[in-house]
Design a protein around this motif. Structure first.
Motif, PDB file in Angstrom:
ATOM      1  N   HIS A  64       0.832  -1.209   0.000  1.00 36.27           N
ATOM      2  CA  HIS A  64       0.000   0.000   0.000  1.00 36.27           C
ATOM      3  C   HIS A  64       0.864   1.255   0.000  1.00 36.27           C
ATOM      4  O   HIS A  64       0.628   2.174  -0.790  1.00 36.27           O
ATOM      5  CB  HIS A  64      -0.940   0.003   1.209  1.00 36.27           C
ATOM      6  N   ARG A  90       2.494   1.747  -3.367  1.00 37.28           N
ATOM      7  CA  ARG A  90       1.557   2.228  -4.392  1.00 37.28           C
ATOM      8  C   ARG A  90       1.195   3.698  -4.171  1.00 37.28           C
ATOM      9  O   ARG A  90       1.146   4.484  -5.123  1.00 37.28           O
ATOM     10  CB  ARG A  90       0.294   1.361  -4.380  1.00 37.28           C
ATOM     11  N   VAL A  91       0.946   4.080  -2.924  1.00 36.69           N
ATOM     12  CA  VAL A  91       0.580   5.469  -2.654  1.00 36.69           C
ATOM     13  C   VAL A  91       1.719   6.416  -3.050  1.00 36.69           C
ATOM     14  O   VAL A  91       1.485   7.505  -3.586  1.00 36.69           O
ATOM     15  CB  VAL A  91       0.199   5.660  -1.171  1.00 36.69           C
ATOM     16  N   PHE A  98       1.523   6.576  -6.889  1.00 34.44           N
ATOM     17  CA  PHE A  98       0.337   7.319  -7.309  1.00 34.44           C
ATOM     18  C   PHE A  98       0.523   8.816  -7.069  1.00 34.44           C
ATOM     19  O   PHE A  98       0.154   9.648  -7.904  1.00 34.44           O
ATOM     20  CB  PHE A  98      -0.893   6.831  -6.533  1.00 34.44           C
ATOM     21  N   ASP A 138      -4.201   7.950  -1.606  1.00 31.21           N
ATOM     22  CA  ASP A 138      -4.498   7.032  -0.501  1.00 31.21           C
ATOM     23  C   ASP A 138      -5.919   6.477  -0.613  1.00 31.21           C
ATOM     24  O   ASP A 138      -6.138   5.267  -0.456  1.00 31.21           O
ATOM     25  CB  ASP A 138      -4.312   7.786   0.819  1.00 31.21           C
ATOM     26  N   ASP A 185      -6.265   3.920  -3.519  1.00 28.10           N
ATOM     27  CA  ASP A 185      -5.706   2.599  -3.225  1.00 28.10           C
ATOM     28  C   ASP A 185      -6.487   1.891  -2.130  1.00 28.10           C
ATOM     29  O   ASP A 185      -6.686   0.677  -2.193  1.00 28.10           O
ATOM     30  CB  ASP A 185      -4.235   2.717  -2.822  1.00 28.10           C
ATOM     31  N   SER A 195      -8.548  -1.855  -2.512  1.00 27.27           N
ATOM     32  CA  SER A 195      -7.830  -2.909  -1.803  1.00 27.27           C
ATOM     33  C   SER A 195      -8.728  -3.543  -0.744  1.00 27.27           C
ATOM     34  O   SER A 195      -9.629  -2.896  -0.210  1.00 27.27           O
ATOM     35  CB  SER A 195      -6.571  -2.342  -1.125  1.00 27.27           C
ATOM     36  N   LYS A 251      -0.801  -0.517 -10.225  1.00 25.92           N
ATOM     37  CA  LYS A 251      -1.490  -1.298  -9.193  1.00 25.92           C
ATOM     38  C   LYS A 251      -1.589  -2.764  -9.600  1.00 25.92           C
ATOM     39  O   LYS A 251      -1.408  -3.662  -8.779  1.00 25.92           O
ATOM     40  CB  LYS A 251      -2.878  -0.725  -8.932  1.00 25.92           C
ATOM     41  N   LYS A 271       0.117  -5.946  -6.787  1.00 27.52           N
ATOM     42  CA  LYS A 271      -1.048  -6.343  -6.005  1.00 27.52           C
ATOM     43  C   LYS A 271      -0.622  -6.913  -4.658  1.00 27.52           C
ATOM     44  O   LYS A 271       0.477  -7.426  -4.502  1.00 27.52           O
ATOM     45  CB  LYS A 271      -1.855  -7.397  -6.786  1.00 27.52           C
TER      46      LYS A 271
END
Length: 346
Positions: A173, A176-177, A180, A290, A293, A297, A341, A345
């Motif tokens: 997470h 990814r944030v 992003f 945030d 995602d 999720s 994403k 995963k």
């Protein structure tokens, strides 16, 4: 225009609207340096911004039509691409006041016409040597700073991962944030350094969850009012963990993000109910990254939303929860976000 081609020599840009003056200066400099020439301010700015060859020093006349030397100097010093190039005014103006103005604008020296070849060569040599020394010092400082920042960054990344493992047993997470946030910041038009800063600071957004009890973080049912109040405190806990280090832009931004990524554009967020531009730009960007995602999720308390449903919610929340301009940026990079994403995963 390029007047000489000496690949291994330093480059001097001469700016003067009179051909004779250019010829005289070029004749003095050509045996020692590569010489570029511009007969007006607009061309001078264009040549100064070139990467190959980038001028190592500029000799600039003051009295020129359309754009005088003072204005050329102002624009050169205001542009980060050209601001560090040493500039010497070469002019028939010789009053103390005019020299003061030139030096205050950022010139390193002032040579009066008619020129003395020996003085021109001596001044050019001196300022090029100083420029080389400064660049070498800056290079050493940059290397050392990069080493320190790399160490600090590793600590920040590990703390961000620690908070995420406590929350939902995955570190993806925060990764990814970070990505992003970088994509949205790029779409917004931030410069490279600032974009890198938000990319590296974003993983710290939920560091305060370290201070939240597991029974609340992992609760599958809806939180009661007291539990929700405790959960919301993770923003201020995060800010306290990071501290208030004015010497580190990375830590400053990390603190801003941790504290404000749950604030909302309309003022209904927490912890302070900040509105619109009162919320730091970094916090507004990470808020979108945030939420996107988190929605897409799996969490202990919910199933993952579809990407389409998450996009729809973020667009419906433009102007209420999220900064409308940043939602536009989000929409421009959503394909890249989804692609990233899919490759990262849980």
């Amino acid at each position: 225009m390029a007047m000489t081609e000496h690949a291994d020599q330093q480059t001097i840009l001469i700016v003067d609207d009179i051909d004779t003056n250019i010829t005289v200066l070029a004749g003095v400099l050509q045996p020692h340096y590569q010489v570029l020439a511009a007969r007006n301010g607009a061309l001078a700015l264009k040549l100064a911004r070139k990467k190959d060859p980038k001028p190592d020093l500029i000799l600039l006349d003051i009295m020129m039509p359309e754009m005088d030397g003072y204005e050329v100097c102002r624009q050169l010093k205001a542009d980060p691409v050209t601001s560090d190039i040493p500039l010497i005014f070469v002019t028939s103006k010789d009053s103390v006041e005019e020299e003061r103005v030139g030096l205050e604008l950022g010139a390193v020296d002032y040579i009066t016409k008619p020129i003395s070849p020996a003085i021109v060569l001596a001044r050019v040599h001196t300022h090029l040597a100083l420029y080389d020394q400064r660049r070498e010092l800056e290079r050493k400082v940059r290397i050392r700073t990069e080493e320190l920042n790399a160490t600090r960054l590793k600590i920040i990344q590990r703390l961000g991962l620690a908070a995420e493992y406590k929350d939902n047993e995955t570190g993806l997470h925060v990764i990814r944030v970070g990505h992003f946030s970088r994509l949205i910041a790029q779409a917004y038009g931030g410069n490279e350094d600032w974009v890198d800063l938000i990319f590296n600071a974003a993983p710290m957004h939920d560091i305060g969850k370290i201070g939240i009890p597991d029974k609340i973080l992992r609760k599958e049912d809806k939180l009661d009012e007291g539990e929700w109040e405790t959960m919301r405190s993770h923003t201020e806990i995060g800010a306290r963990i990071i501290g208030d280090d004015d010497s580190s832009p990375l830590l400053q931004m990390s603190r801003d993000i941790a504290l404000t990524h749950h604030e909302k554009w309309d003022g209904s967020g927490y912890p302070y109910g900040l509105k619109q531009e009162m919320i730091p730009l970094s916090g507004r960007i990470v808020a979108i990254a945030d939420v996107f995602d988190a929605l897409t999720s799996v969490r202990p308390y919910k199933k993952a939303w579809s990407v389409g449903d998450a996009i729809d919610l973020i667009n419906r929340s433009s102007g209420s929860q999220f900064d409308p301009k940043l939602v536009d940026c989000f929409n421009k990079v959503i394909d890249e976000m989804v692609e990233f994403k899919d490759r990262h995963k849980d």
